[in-house]
Write a protein that holds these residues in place. Structure first.
Motif, mmCIF file in Angstrom:
data_model
loop_
_atom_site.group_PDB
_atom_site.id
_atom_site.type_symbol
_atom_site.label_atom_id
_atom_site.label_comp_id
_atom_site.label_asym_id
_atom_site.label_seq_id
_atom_site.Cartn_x
_atom_site.Cartn_y
_atom_site.Cartn_z
ATOM 1 N N TYR A 63 0.730 -1.449 0.045
ATOM 2 C CA TYR A 63 -0.061 -0.066 -0.317
ATOM 3 C C TYR A 63 1.194 1.198 0.080
ATOM 4 O O TYR A 63 1.896 0.892 0.601
ATOM 5 N N PRO A 112 -1.797 1.658 -3.190
ATOM 6 C CA PRO A 112 -1.864 -0.142 -4.063
ATOM 7 C C PRO A 112 -0.182 0.656 -5.192
ATOM 8 O O PRO A 112 -0.472 1.386 -6.268
ATOM 9 N N SER A 148 -7.867 -12.777 6.572
ATOM 10 C CA SER A 148 -8.064 -12.249 5.841
ATOM 11 C C SER A 148 -9.269 -11.494 6.418
ATOM 12 O O SER A 148 -10.490 -12.733 6.858
ATOM 13 N N PRO A 177 -13.608 -7.625 2.705
ATOM 14 C CA PRO A 177 -13.557 -6.381 3.156
ATOM 15 C C PRO A 177 -15.258 -5.058 2.635
ATOM 16 O O PRO A 177 -15.723 -5.883 1.484
ATOM 17 N N ASP A 194 -15.598 -2.468 1.881
ATOM 18 C CA ASP A 194 -15.453 -1.813 0.744
ATOM 19 C C ASP A 194 -15.355 -2.130 -0.949
ATOM 20 O O ASP A 194 -15.000 -1.178 -1.389
ATOM 21 N N ALA A 250 -12.740 -4.178 -1.786
ATOM 22 C CA ALA A 250 -11.765 -4.279 -2.305
ATOM 23 C C ALA A 250 -10.841 -5.252 -3.049
ATOM 24 O O ALA A 250 -10.215 -5.477 -3.121
ATOM 25 N N ARG A 293 -8.660 -8.940 1.984
ATOM 26 C CA ARG A 293 -7.374 -8.295 2.626
ATOM 27 C C ARG A 293 -6.971 -9.463 2.980
ATOM 28 O O ARG A 293 -7.782 -10.431 3.504
ATOM 29 N N GLN A 328 -1.366 -7.159 3.240
ATOM 30 C CA GLN A 328 -1.919 -6.807 1.245
ATOM 31 C C GLN A 328 -3.295 -6.631 1.685
ATOM 32 O O GLN A 328 -4.209 -6.583 1.769
ATOM 33 N N PRO A 329 -3.590 -5.252 2.089
ATOM 34 C CA PRO A 329 -5.432 -4.667 2.354
ATOM 35 C C PRO A 329 -5.669 -4.188 1.385
ATOM 36 O O PRO A 329 -6.934 -4.447 1.702
ATOM 37 N N GLU A 330 -5.656 -4.376 -0.074
ATOM 38 C CA GLU A 330 -6.140 -4.361 -1.285
ATOM 39 C C GLU A 330 -5.529 -5.163 -2.607
ATOM 40 O O GLU A 330 -4.424 -5.121 -2.122
ATOM 41 N N VAL A 387 -5.718 -5.225 -6.001
ATOM 42 C CA VAL A 387 -6.733 -4.466 -7.416
ATOM 43 C C VAL A 387 -6.329 -5.421 -8.492
ATOM 44 O O VAL A 387 -4.792 -5.882 -8.837
#
Length: 121
Positions: free
Chosen positions: A41, A43, A85, A88, A90, A92, A95, A113-115, A117
């Motif tokens: 992050y 991204p 994990s 999310p 939101d 994404a 996570r 790995q918060p998102e 993509v």
């Protein structure tokens, strides 16, 4: 560094992250990571090391975002390493974090790995 509540289960880290982020505590968020942790992050970039993670969260938290608790998926544990994990809220995608047990029995994030993509083609 102040004394923070320790994550005694891998799943505790997500709860502590939400509490500390919503309190605007970048140092508290960074305390959830190992000294040499790697976070994917923003991204497409990597943030390496607890101090860099703290600096990143200081910037993010100046906008006072509000984080909502997310129900963790089942944790996979192998010895002193675990994969956590959450799906999310939101949108994404997912996570995921690799966490490691410390000698005192607490857990810290090693990889985050918060998102996820999808790559653009």
């Amino acid at each position: 560094m102040p004394e923070y509540e320790k994550a005694m289960r891998p799943e505790d880290i997500t709860r502590l992250f939400v509490e500390r982020s919503n309190a605007g505590d970048a140092a508290g968020v960074a305390a959830l990571y190992e000294e040499d942790a790697v976070m994917a992050y923003p991204p497409g970039e990597l943030t390496v090391g607890r101090e860099a993670i703290r600096a990143l969260w200081e910037k993010v938290l100046t906008n006072r975002p509000r984080f909502e608790p997310e129900q963790p998926l089942p944790t996979l544990i192998s010895g002193d390493i675990a994969l956590t994990s959450t799906p999310p809220k939101d949108g994404a995608g997912a996570r995921a974090q690799v966490v490691r047990r410390r000698p005192d029995g607490s857990w810290l994030r090693l990889l985050d790995q918060p998102e996820f993509v999808l790559p653009t083609r």
